[in-house]
Design a protein around this motif. Structure first.
Motif, PDB file in Angstrom:
ATOM      1  N   GLN A 128       0.830  -1.210   0.000  1.00  0.00           N
ATOM      2  CA  GLN A 128       0.000   0.000   0.000  1.00  0.00           C
ATOM      3  C   GLN A 128       0.862   1.256   0.000  1.00  0.00           C
ATOM      4  O   GLN A 128       0.397   2.355  -0.291  1.00  0.00           O
ATOM      5  CB  GLN A 128      -0.872   0.034   1.269  1.00  0.00           C
ATOM      6  N   GLY A 129       2.078   1.105   0.361  1.00  0.00           N
ATOM      7  CA  GLY A 129       2.968   2.278   0.419  1.00  0.00           C
ATOM      8  C   GLY A 129       4.143   2.006   1.356  1.00  0.00           C
ATOM      9  O   GLY A 129       4.380   0.860   1.739  1.00  0.00           O
ATOM     10  N   TYR A 130       4.884   3.101   1.709  1.00  0.00           N
ATOM     11  CA  TYR A 130       6.027   2.953   2.621  1.00  0.00           C
ATOM     12  C   TYR A 130       5.949   3.971   3.725  1.00  0.00           C
ATOM     13  O   TYR A 130       5.601   5.133   3.489  1.00  0.00           O
ATOM     14  CB  TYR A 130       7.348   3.170   1.880  1.00  0.00           C
ATOM     15  N   VAL A 131       6.298   3.510   4.946  1.00  0.00           N
ATOM     16  CA  VAL A 131       6.498   4.458   6.038  1.00  0.00           C
ATOM     17  C   VAL A 131       7.984   4.801   6.026  1.00  0.00           C
ATOM     18  O   VAL A 131       8.818   3.909   5.897  1.00  0.00           O
ATOM     19  CB  VAL A 131       6.095   3.837   7.397  1.00  0.00           C
ATOM     20  N   PHE A 132       8.309   6.083   6.112  1.00  0.00           N
ATOM     21  CA  PHE A 132       9.745   6.419   6.197  1.00  0.00           C
ATOM     22  C   PHE A 132       9.998   7.405   7.331  1.00  0.00           C
ATOM     23  O   PHE A 132       9.147   8.256   7.624  1.00  0.00           O
ATOM     24  CB  PHE A 132      10.245   6.941   4.854  1.00  0.00           C
ATOM     25  N   VAL A 133      11.074   7.198   7.973  1.00  0.00           N
ATOM     26  CA  VAL A 133      11.441   8.084   9.090  1.00  0.00           C
ATOM     27  C   VAL A 133      12.762   8.787   8.715  1.00  0.00           C
ATOM     28  O   VAL A 133      13.803   8.140   8.610  1.00  0.00           O
ATOM     29  CB  VAL A 133      11.621   7.288  10.400  1.00  0.00           C
ATOM     30  N   PRO A 134      12.722  10.077   8.453  1.00  0.00           N
ATOM     31  CA  PRO A 134      13.981  10.788   8.177  1.00  0.00           C
ATOM     32  C   PRO A 134      14.762  10.979   9.497  1.00  0.00           C
ATOM     33  O   PRO A 134      14.157  11.296  10.517  1.00  0.00           O
ATOM     34  CB  PRO A 134      13.522  12.137   7.629  1.00  0.00           C
ATOM     35  N   ILE A 135      16.037  10.725   9.448  1.00  0.00           N
ATOM     36  CA  ILE A 135      16.846  10.810  10.691  1.00  0.00           C
ATOM     37  C   ILE A 135      17.956  11.834  10.505  1.00  0.00           C
ATOM     38  O   ILE A 135      18.676  11.812   9.494  1.00  0.00           O
ATOM     39  CB  ILE A 135      17.467   9.449  11.045  1.00  0.00           C
ATOM     40  N   ASN A 136      18.056  12.729  11.452  1.00  0.00           N
ATOM     41  CA  ASN A 136      19.155  13.694  11.429  1.00  0.00           C
ATOM     42  C   ASN A 136      20.322  13.082  12.195  1.00  0.00           C
ATOM     43  O   ASN A 136      20.337  12.988  13.422  1.00  0.00           O
ATOM     44  CB  ASN A 136      18.697  14.991  12.089  1.00  0.00           C
ATOM     45  N   ALA A 137      21.321  12.631  11.453  1.00  0.00           N
ATOM     46  CA  ALA A 137      22.453  11.929  12.076  1.00  0.00           C
ATOM     47  C   ALA A 137      23.229  12.856  13.010  1.00  0.00           C
ATOM     48  O   ALA A 137      23.765  12.423  14.022  1.00  0.00           O
ATOM     49  CB  ALA A 137      23.362  11.370  10.997  1.00  0.00           C
ATOM     50  N   ASP A 138      23.324  14.136  12.645  1.00  0.00           N
ATOM     51  CA  ASP A 138      24.041  15.081  13.506  1.00  0.00           C
ATOM     52  C   ASP A 138      23.465  15.074  14.912  1.00  0.00           C
ATOM     53  O   ASP A 138      24.206  15.124  15.891  1.00  0.00           O
ATOM     54  CB  ASP A 138      23.969  16.488  12.932  1.00  0.00           C
ATOM     55  N   THR A 139      22.128  15.013  14.983  1.00  0.00           N
ATOM     56  CA  THR A 139      21.478  14.987  16.294  1.00  0.00           C
ATOM     57  C   THR A 139      21.892  13.750  17.063  1.00  0.00           C
ATOM     58  O   THR A 139      22.199  13.795  18.242  1.00  0.00           O
ATOM     59  CB  THR A 139      19.943  14.979  16.126  1.00  0.00           C
ATOM     60  N   LEU A 140      21.946  12.629  16.327  1.00  0.00           N
ATOM     61  CA  LEU A 140      22.355  11.379  17.004  1.00  0.00           C
ATOM     62  C   LEU A 140      23.796  11.451  17.475  1.00  0.00           C
ATOM     63  O   LEU A 140      24.132  11.082  18.586  1.00  0.00           O
ATOM     64  CB  LEU A 140      22.188  10.187  16.054  1.00  0.00           C
ATOM     65  N   LEU A 141      24.649  11.992  16.572  1.00  0.00           N
ATOM     66  CA  LEU A 141      26.083  12.036  16.912  1.00  0.00           C
ATOM     67  C   LEU A 141      26.355  12.938  18.108  1.00  0.00           C
ATOM     68  O   LEU A 141      27.320  12.753  18.822  1.00  0.00           O
ATOM     69  CB  LEU A 141      26.908  12.519  15.720  1.00  0.00           C
ATOM     70  N   SER A 142      25.471  13.936  18.292  1.00  0.00           N
ATOM     71  CA  SER A 142      25.719  14.836  19.423  1.00  0.00           C
ATOM     72  C   SER A 142      25.108  14.307  20.719  1.00  0.00           C
ATOM     73  O   SER A 142      25.133  14.988  21.737  1.00  0.00           O
ATOM     74  CB  SER A 142      25.216  16.247  19.100  1.00  0.00           C
ATOM     75  N   LEU A 143      24.568  13.097  20.649  1.00  0.00           N
ATOM     76  CA  LEU A 143      24.054  12.496  21.897  1.00  0.00           C
ATOM     77  C   LEU A 143      25.197  12.275  22.887  1.00  0.00           C
ATOM     78  O   LEU A 143      26.348  12.100  22.486  1.00  0.00           O
ATOM     79  CB  LEU A 143      23.367  11.160  21.590  1.00  0.00           C
ATOM     80  N   ASP A 144      24.844  12.228  24.162  1.00  0.00           N
ATOM     81  CA  ASP A 144      25.864  12.103  25.232  1.00  0.00           C
ATOM     82  C   ASP A 144      26.769  10.888  25.077  1.00  0.00           C
ATOM     83  O   ASP A 144      27.942  10.925  25.396  1.00  0.00           O
ATOM     84  CB  ASP A 144      25.149  12.018  26.593  1.00  0.00           C
ATOM     85  N   VAL A 145      26.137   9.787  24.585  1.00  0.00           N
ATOM     86  CA  VAL A 145      26.934   8.540  24.509  1.00  0.00           C
ATOM     87  C   VAL A 145      28.209   8.709  23.694  1.00  0.00           C
ATOM     88  O   VAL A 145      29.190   8.005  23.906  1.00  0.00           O
ATOM     89  CB  VAL A 145      26.149   7.361  23.896  1.00  0.00           C
ATOM     90  N   PHE A 146      28.174   9.636  22.743  1.00  0.00           N
ATOM     91  CA  PHE A 146      29.365   9.791  21.902  1.00  0.00           C
ATOM     92  C   PHE A 146      30.341  10.852  22.412  1.00  0.00           C
ATOM     93  O   PHE A 146      31.434  10.998  21.881  1.00  0.00           O
ATOM     94  CB  PHE A 146      28.955  10.144  20.470  1.00  0.00           C
ATOM     95  N   SER A 147      29.897  11.579  23.428  1.00  0.00           N
ATOM     96  CA  SER A 147      30.712  12.717  23.842  1.00  0.00           C
ATOM     97  C   SER A 147      32.100  12.280  24.341  1.00  0.00           C
ATOM     98  O   SER A 147      33.094  12.941  24.077  1.00  0.00           O
ATOM     99  CB  SER A 147      29.980  13.517  24.922  1.00  0.00           C
ATOM    100  N   GLU A 148      32.104  11.152  25.010  1.00  0.00           N
ATOM    101  CA  GLU A 148      33.404  10.672  25.534  1.00  0.00           C
ATOM    102  C   GLU A 148      34.350  10.343  24.374  1.00  0.00           C
ATOM    103  O   GLU A 148      35.515  10.712  24.374  1.00  0.00           O
ATOM    104  CB  GLU A 148      33.162   9.431  26.410  1.00  0.00           C
ATOM    105  N   HIS A 149      33.736   9.688  23.387  1.00  0.00           N
ATOM    106  CA  HIS A 149      34.526   9.290  22.222  1.00  0.00           C
ATOM    107  C   HIS A 149      35.036  10.506  21.448  1.00  0.00           C
ATOM    108  O   HIS A 149      36.158  10.514  20.941  1.00  0.00           O
ATOM    109  CB  HIS A 149      33.664   8.413  21.312  1.00  0.00           C
TER     110      HIS A 149
END
Ligand code: C2E
Ligand code: CA
Ligand code: CA
Length: 763
Positions: free
Chosen positions: A175-196
């Protein structure tokens, strides 16, 4: 100063060898240390590279988890929409439903007509038209969830880099496609990556290396990546910052790695001089997305510093230890060498050098002074034994030291004197015009020293000289020659030095011959008794005889005693010969008596060595007894020189001889150091005046007077006088005038064989 020209180099050599060994060990140590450091750092660096690589992979999987989280919204919304045929309100529900999972998510839907619903807006026509077929292609129409680079159409609608896509079915038709656009920059700036991020710049790149998102605050120039449209590849980044010439080649490894979907890394040296480690790893469950970390290897170096410091310090310590121990060993061995050298090259008695040193010195000096004439002087101190006994060891040793010391003063630097042992010296001297002068000064200096020591006895050297021939090198042979010359002086009272010549060789040869034959000759009776009459000049008749030995060889050749007596005195054989002569004379006299013939007193010569034989007295008495020799029929002649050694002992022996009834003649009176005192003290019956003494006296008024007085005096103390060597009538007349009764000499008769004596005088 003598002996200064040569410095022993053995020590230098061994020290050099030791130093080189030390240096080699040190270099080895340093080399081992450096290799160790390199190997440790290399291993450590590799470990760190591995660690960075692993960290990047872990970060990639963390990132993947977040993407999956976003993707789940798409999947759930798709699941919800799949239950019924699609309509507008359901799409809004699904949007809200999906957002329930992630409040930040936008959820879009595209139907089979290419109509797009996103964030409450509907889009149709335009680039979105193709989106449906695009999703269809990438999901193959069946993937339940697909995460991939956001297509441009999605990017136009919202800010994103990545998109999660999930198909919506109804029954078996799509019937169609569900798509979720993701802003990777937002993910990369998450706390989990801050140490790295503290140690690396992190990027999300697609399969061609295009940077989709990045956190590049740390090490990379912001401007490099923040390009419009972000159409910038990670390869371009490496090329931009990398320095190495082959960088473009190496960059290809990234391109290859990315297209193969594997992880890997690349080391890049930057213009600024630091090393960058670019690690890339595929993100699981996403379509060809990669997580890239750019580590600055300064961090590695930073972490290596303590290790490097510790290793270098250890190496330094080891090296210092090595240097210290080498110095210690060197110093110890230098001392040991010095001690060994002192022992090997020095004479402890005189403090001078020894023969070992002499040999090396002589070789060195002769080699370096080929134009100079050299002599080897092998000398000793005459009557040193006497000096030793009379003045004690301390003063005798001081005399030996003085011999070495004064040589140093009187001779030059190319000349050297060493003590061999006892009073035996060895000298190397330059045979130039000044040699006699130096020798004289040396003798004078030693004598002055000796007098200073209280030694009144004049110091005389007995020297055997060897003149070194050109190109001659064997020092040992030279010393032997000099020594042979010195030995020829034995018993020679007049000469103090003898130069080595071919005659000496001949003489030595003769000595060898005589020594090899003497025992057999005695056994074979080759030694014959000759008798020389002693003449009574008052009554003009025979009064006695002196027994003189003759060695008659089987071929009839007669060897006179002068040729072998001194030699026998040296080798001790004289004892046997003297006893033999005594026994022969006794047998002869005994024979005459038995046959009732006229027998005269016969005197036998006794060597001075005999007197020192402890059995001497007994032997003489035994022989006299054996042949029943009466009273004074056999007399003993003892030369006055016996008193030169151990006067008291000799006097004692003579006294005992006298007590056993033997007549004693003092032989050769006036030839040596005659002492009238001796005459008085020693128990002689007859004094035989040496011919030397009186031959001059006859034609010299003063000497005649002295002789007159001596004869008078001998008569006064009750001894008889015999004058030896009388050859003329004048001498006989003169002696007669002095009151001398008995003479011996060629004027009356030469020594003649016993048989001849018997037939002439005893019948
Ligand atoms: P000596 O004991 O002084 O013996 C006297 C030497 O003078 C003898 O030499 C004799 O031949 C020599 N003579 C005698 N009258 C005259 C003369 O008028 N003119 C000259 N020019 N010479 C004369 P000879 O026999 O050659 O002996 C030499 C020395 O050898 C002796 O000197 C003695 O010291 C030693 N000698 C000989 N036979 C013996 C022996 O059996 N035992 C020891 N220990 N020594 C001996
Ligand atoms: Ca004699
Ligand atoms: Ca004599």
């Amino acid at each position: 100063m003598s002996g200064q020209v040569y410095k022993n180099r053995r020590n230098d050599r061994s020290v050099k060898a030791l130093m080189s060994v030390g240096l080699i060990i040190l270099l080895l140590c340093v080399a081992i240390c450096v290799t160790m450091i390199i190997s440790v750092t290399t291993t450590y660096r590799a470990d760190i590279i591995d660690e960075f690589q692993t960290r990047n992979e872990i970060e990639a999987s963390v990132f993947s988890r977040f993407l999956m989280e976003e993707g789940r919204a798409a999947k759930n919304a798709a699941a919800l929409l799949s239950q019924y045929p699609i309509d507008q309100s359901r799409i809004v529900d699904a949007e809200n439903y999906g957002r329930g999972y992630n409040e930040y998510s936008h959820i879009g839907f595209i139907d089979t007509n290419g109509e797009v619903f996103l964030d409450g807006r509907a889009y149709s026509g335009g680039p979105q038209e193709y989106l449906f077929s695009y999703f269809e292609t990438i999901t193959y129409g069946r993937d339940m969830l697909h995460i991939c680079t956001a297509p441009a159409a999605v990017k136009q609608m919202t800010v994103c880099d990545v998109v999660a896509v999930s198909p919506v079915f109804y029954g078996s038709s799509i019937q169609g496609y569900v798509f979720v656009p993701i802003n990777a920059d937002t993910l990369l700036s998450l706390d989990v990556f801050s140490e790295h991020e503290k140690s690396a710049d992190i990027y999300l790149v697609d399969k061609e290396g295009y940077i989709l998102a990045g956190n590049n605050q740390m090490y990379l120039d912001q401007s490099v990546v923040s390009l419009p449209g972000r159409r910038f590849r990670i390869q371009d980044l490496v090329l931009k910052i990398g320095k190495a010439r082959d960088i473009s080649m190496r960059v290809r490894s990234i391109t290859r790695g990315l297209s193969d979907g594997v992880s890997g890394y690349l080391m890049v040296e930057t213009e600024e001089g630091y090393i960058m480690q670019v690690s890339y790893a595929p993100i699981a469950d996403a379509d060809r997305l990669y997580f890239v970390s750019c580590y600055n290897s300064d961090l590695v170096e930073e972490r290596m510093k303590p290790l490097l410091f510790r290793s270098t310090l250890a190496c330094l310590l080891v090296s210092i230890l090595m240097i210290a121990s080498t110095i210690y060993v060197w110093e110890t061995s230098r001392r040991a060498n010095m001690t060994a050298e002192r022992l090997a090259y020095n004479d402890p008695v005189t403090g001078g050098y020894n023969v070992n040193y002499f040999n090396e010195f002589a070789e060195h000096v002769m080699h370096n002074n080929k134009e100079l004439p050299f002599v080897i002087n092998r000398f000793d101190i005459s009557n040193f034994r006497y000096i030793n006994e009379a003045y004690g060891h301390t003063r005798a040793d001081a005399l030996l030291s003085s011999c070495i010391e004064q040589f140093g003063v009187c001779f030059g630097e190319k000349e050297l004197c060493v003590r061999m042992d006892a009073d035996q010296f060895l000298a190397l001297m330059v045979n130039d015009a000044g040699l006699d002068g130096r020798m004289e000064a040396y003798r004078a200096a030693v004598n002055a020293d000796a007098r200073g020591q209280g030694i009144k006895y004049p110091i005389r050297f007995k020297s055997g000289i060897y003149k070194v021939r050109k190109h001659e090198r064997d020092i040992a042979v030279m010393i032997d020659h000099a020594n042979a010359a010195r030995k020829m002086l034995k018993g020679d009272k007049k000469n103090n030095s003898k130069v080595y010549s071919e005659e000496i060789i001949a003489g030595m040869h003769r000595v060898d011959q005589i020594e090899s034959q003497m025992q057999r000759a005695l056994a074979d009776g080759e030694f014959k008794v000759y008798l020389q009459p002693k003449w009574d000049i008052i009554n003009d008749r025979v009064a006695g005889a002196e027994a003189l030995v003759r060695w008659i060889k089987p071929d009839g050749k007669i060897i006179p005693p002068d040729e072998f007596i001194p030699l026998f005195e040296n080798n001790g054989f004289i004892e046997k010969l003297d006893f033999y002569m005594l026994e022969e004379v006794c047998r002869y006299t005994n024979g005459l008596v038995k046959q009732g013939k006229m027998a005269y007193p016969v005197s036998v010569n006794q060597s001075r060595v005999l007197l020192h034989n402890p059995d001497y007295l007994d032997n003489v008495v035994d022989i006299l007894k054996k042949y029943k020799i009466e009273g004074n029929m056999v007399e003993l002649e003892i030369t006055e020189t016996v008193f030169e050694e151990d006067e008291d002992y000799v006097k004692d022996v003579l006294k005992k001889l006298k007590e056993s009834g033997v007549t004693l003649n003092m032989d050769d009176f006036g030839s040596g150091y005659s002492s009238l005192n001796m005459l008085k003290e020693a128990p002689f019956d007859i004094v035989k005046l040496d011919r030397e003494f009186f031959s001059k006296s006859v034609d010299d008024e003063k000497s005649r007077l002295i002789l007159t007085k001596i004869v008078e005096m001998i008569h006064v103390i009750g001894m008889g006088v015999i004058c030896e060597g009388v050859e003329t009538k004048e001498q006989v007349e003169f002696l007669k005038g002095l009151g001398v009764k008995i003479v011996q000499g060629f004027y009356y008769s030469k020594p003649i064989p016993c048989e001849e004596f018997r037939s002439k005088y005893c019948e």
